[in-house]
Design a protein around this motif. Structure first.
Motif, PDB file in Angstrom:
ATOM      1  N   MET A   1      -4.527  -0.686   3.698  1.00  0.00           N
ATOM      2  CA  MET A   1      -4.334   0.618   4.366  1.00  0.00           C
ATOM      3  C   MET A   1      -4.647   1.764   3.413  1.00  0.00           C
ATOM      4  SD  MET A   1      -0.775   0.419   6.465  1.00  0.00           S
ATOM      5  CE  MET A   1      -0.549  -0.696   7.834  1.00  0.00           C
ATOM      6  N   GLY A   2      -4.112   1.653   2.196  1.00  0.00           N
ATOM      7  CA  GLY A   2      -4.183   2.777   1.271  1.00  0.00           C
ATOM      8  C   GLY A   2      -3.295   3.907   1.766  1.00  0.00           C
ATOM      9  N   GLU A   3      -3.370   5.052   1.087  1.00  0.00           N
ATOM     10  CA  GLU A   3      -2.478   6.177   1.398  1.00  0.00           C
ATOM     11  C   GLU A   3      -3.242   7.434   1.792  1.00  0.00           C
ATOM     12  OE1 GLU A   3       0.624   5.622   1.515  1.00  0.00           O
ATOM     13  OE2 GLU A   3       0.761   3.749   0.408  1.00  0.00           O
ATOM     14  N   GLY A   4      -4.547   7.411   1.644  1.00  0.00           N
ATOM     15  CA  GLY A   4      -5.309   8.640   1.791  1.00  0.00           C
ATOM     16  C   GLY A   4      -6.123   8.706   3.070  1.00  0.00           C
TER      17      GLY A   4
ATOM     18  N   ASP B   1       5.937   1.655   6.588  1.00  0.00           N
ATOM     19  CA  ASP B   1       5.845   2.975   5.973  1.00  0.00           C
ATOM     20  C   ASP B   1       5.660   2.744   4.483  1.00  0.00           C
ATOM     21  OD1 ASP B   1       5.742   5.707   5.771  1.00  0.00           O
ATOM     22  OD2 ASP B   1       7.909   6.000   5.878  1.00  0.00           O
ATOM     23  N   THR B   2       5.322   3.795   3.779  1.00  0.00           N
ATOM     24  CA  THR B   2       5.249   3.710   2.325  1.00  0.00           C
ATOM     25  C   THR B   2       6.537   4.276   1.759  1.00  0.00           C
ATOM     26  OG1 THR B   2       2.876   4.069   2.446  1.00  0.00           O
ATOM     27  CG2 THR B   2       3.911   4.388   0.309  1.00  0.00           C
ATOM     28  N   ASN B   3       7.234   3.481   0.948  1.00  0.00           N
ATOM     29  CA  ASN B   3       8.498   3.926   0.348  1.00  0.00           C
ATOM     30  C   ASN B   3       8.446   3.764  -1.164  1.00  0.00           C
ATOM     31  OD1 ASN B   3       9.650   4.354   2.866  1.00  0.00           O
ATOM     32  ND2 ASN B   3      11.381   3.004   2.510  1.00  0.00           N
TER      33      ASN B   3
ATOM     34  N   ALA C   1      -0.354  -5.752   3.459  1.00  0.00           N
ATOM     35  CA  ALA C   1      -1.213  -4.974   4.371  1.00  0.00           C
ATOM     36  C   ALA C   1      -1.494  -3.592   3.801  1.00  0.00           C
ATOM     37  CB  ALA C   1      -0.539  -4.858   5.739  1.00  0.00           C
ATOM     38  N   ASN C   2      -0.496  -3.019   3.129  1.00  0.00           N
ATOM     39  CA  ASN C   2      -0.657  -1.674   2.572  1.00  0.00           C
ATOM     40  C   ASN C   2      -1.779  -1.610   1.524  1.00  0.00           C
ATOM     41  OD1 ASN C   2       1.048   0.958   2.885  1.00  0.00           O
ATOM     42  ND2 ASN C   2       0.492   0.884   0.725  1.00  0.00           N
ATOM     43  N   LEU C   3      -2.079  -2.766   0.903  1.00  0.00           N
ATOM     44  CA  LEU C   3      -3.202  -2.814  -0.051  1.00  0.00           C
ATOM     45  C   LEU C   3      -4.494  -2.391   0.632  1.00  0.00           C
ATOM     46  CD1 LEU C   3      -2.540  -6.246  -1.801  1.00  0.00           C
ATOM     47  CD2 LEU C   3      -2.473  -3.996  -2.884  1.00  0.00           C
TER      48      LEU C   3
HETATM   49 MN    MN Z   1       1.316   4.970   3.468  1.00  0.00          MN
END
Ligand code: MN
Ligand code: GDP
Ligand code: MN
Ligand code: MN
Length: 252
Positions: A206-209, A150-152, A202-204
Motif C-alpha cells: 500500500m505504502g503511505e503516499g 490503518d497505519t499506526n 499488505a501495508n508494504l
Molecule cells: Mn497508511
C-alpha cells in the motif's frame, strides 16, 4: 509454504457511496480463501467520514489542548468526538476510541484527502468489513475474508506499520496455547496477532503516499472461518492493562 500479496490496480479516488466490493471485483479475479486487505482511508471515504475542519466548532477543552500541543483546535475537537478516554493529552493525543482501539489522534487522518479536510476511521470497522465482505461474496461466489487496515505507530518504537482495525471471516488472534514447540514444551501464553501481521504485510504494498494502492489481495493464508470474529480480540481487557493503569495514574 507460500504466501502471495498483490495490488488491485485501477482503483479510482473513492467518493461517498462508492461500492468498494464492486470496484474490487471488477478489477481482480478472486479465489476461494483470498483476503481483501483494504485501507481504512477508502472505507471512510465511501462511508462519508470526511469532515471539513472549518465546520467543526472546538470546545474550550479542545482549545486548551490545542494551545498546549500547537494543534488545530478543530482537529483536537474531531479527536475528542471519537474518544471514549484520553490517556495522554500532551504533547500528543493518545486516546481510546469508542470502538476500543488505543491509538494516536483516534486514527483521524489528514493524508490522502483534500486540504482542509480530515478523515475519521469508519465508526464500526468490523461491521464495515462484513458489509464489504458479504457483498464481495455475493458478486464473486467465492469464500473470502476482509481486513480493514490503518497505519499506526507503536509504543517504545519509532516507525509506523499497518494494523488491522476491522476483520471479517478470519481471526484477529491465533491462539497457540496447548500446541507444543520443537522440543515438546507446551506453549502456555502465546497468542499471535495474525490480523495485524497480515495488515503489516499488505501495508508494504500500500505504502503511505500517492501510490494509489488501497486494496491488497493476500493469498495463501488458509485461515478463513465462518465464525464471527472481531478486531476486539486484540484489545487487552481494561483491568489487565498495566500500561493504561500507569497512564491513568499519571493523569491524576
Ligand atoms: Mn497508511
Ligand atoms: P491509511 O493507512 O488507511 O491511513 O491509508 P493511507 O493514507 O496510508 O493510504 C494507503 C494507500 O491508499 C496509499 O497507497 C494511498 O495512495 C492509497 N489511497 C488513499 N485514498 C485513495 C483513493 O481514494 N483511491 C486510490 N486509488 N488510492 C487511495
Ligand atoms: Mn492516511
Ligand atoms: Mn490512517
Amino acid at each position: 509454504m507460500k504466501l502471495e500479496a498483490f495490488t488491485v490496480d485501477n482503483i479510482p479516488l473513492i467518493k461517498k457511496g462508492d461500492d468498494l466490493a464492486e470496484i474490487i471485483s471488477n478489477n481482480i479475479e478472486l479465489d476461494d480463501g483470498d483476503i481483501a486487505v483494504i485501507a481504512s482511508t477508502i472505507v471512510a471515504k465511501s462511508e462519508g467520514q470526511v469532515f471539513k475542519l472549518e465546520d467543526i466548532n472546538p470546545s474550550e477543552n479542545a482549545v486548551r489542548i490545542a494551545n498546549k500541543n500547537r494543534f488545530n483546535p478543530a482537529f483536537v475537537q474531531a479527536v475528542l468526538n471519537r474518544s471514549r478516554e484520553c490517556l495522554v493529552e500532551s504533547p500528543i493525543m493518545l486516546v481510546e476510541t469508542y470502538n476500543g482501539n488505543v491509538c494516536i489522534n483516534a486514527g483521524i487522518d489528514d493524508s490522502n484527502i483534500e486540504k482542509g479536510f480530515i478523515l475519521d476511521l469508519p465508526e464500526n470497522p468490523d461491521e464495515s468489513a462484513e458489509l464489504i465482505g458479504s457483498r464481495l461474496k455475493e458478486l464473486t461466489g467465492k469464500q473470502l475474508g476482509v481486513i480493514i487496515t490503518d497505519t499506526n505507530g507503536r509504543a517504545f518504537k519509532t516507525g509506523q506499520t499497518g494494523v488491522a482495525v476491522g476483520v471479517y471471516q478470519l481471526p484477529a488472534i491465533k491462539n497457540w496455547r496447548g500446541e507444543t514447540d520443537l522440543y515438546g514444551h507446551a506453549l502456555e501464553i502465546t497468542e499471535e496477532a495474525v490480523a495485524d501481521e497480515i495488515a503489516g504485510t499488505a501495508n508494504l504494498l500500500m505504502g503511505e503516499g500517492d501510490g494509489g494502492n488501497p486494496v491488497i489481495i493476500v493469498r495463501g493464508m488458509n485461515i478463513l472461518t465462518e465464525e464471527k470474529r472481531t478486531v476486539k480480540e486484540m484489545h487487552r481487557p481494561d483491568d489487565e492493562d498495566i500500561i493504561k493503569k500507569g497512564l491513568r495514574c499519571l493523569n491524576q
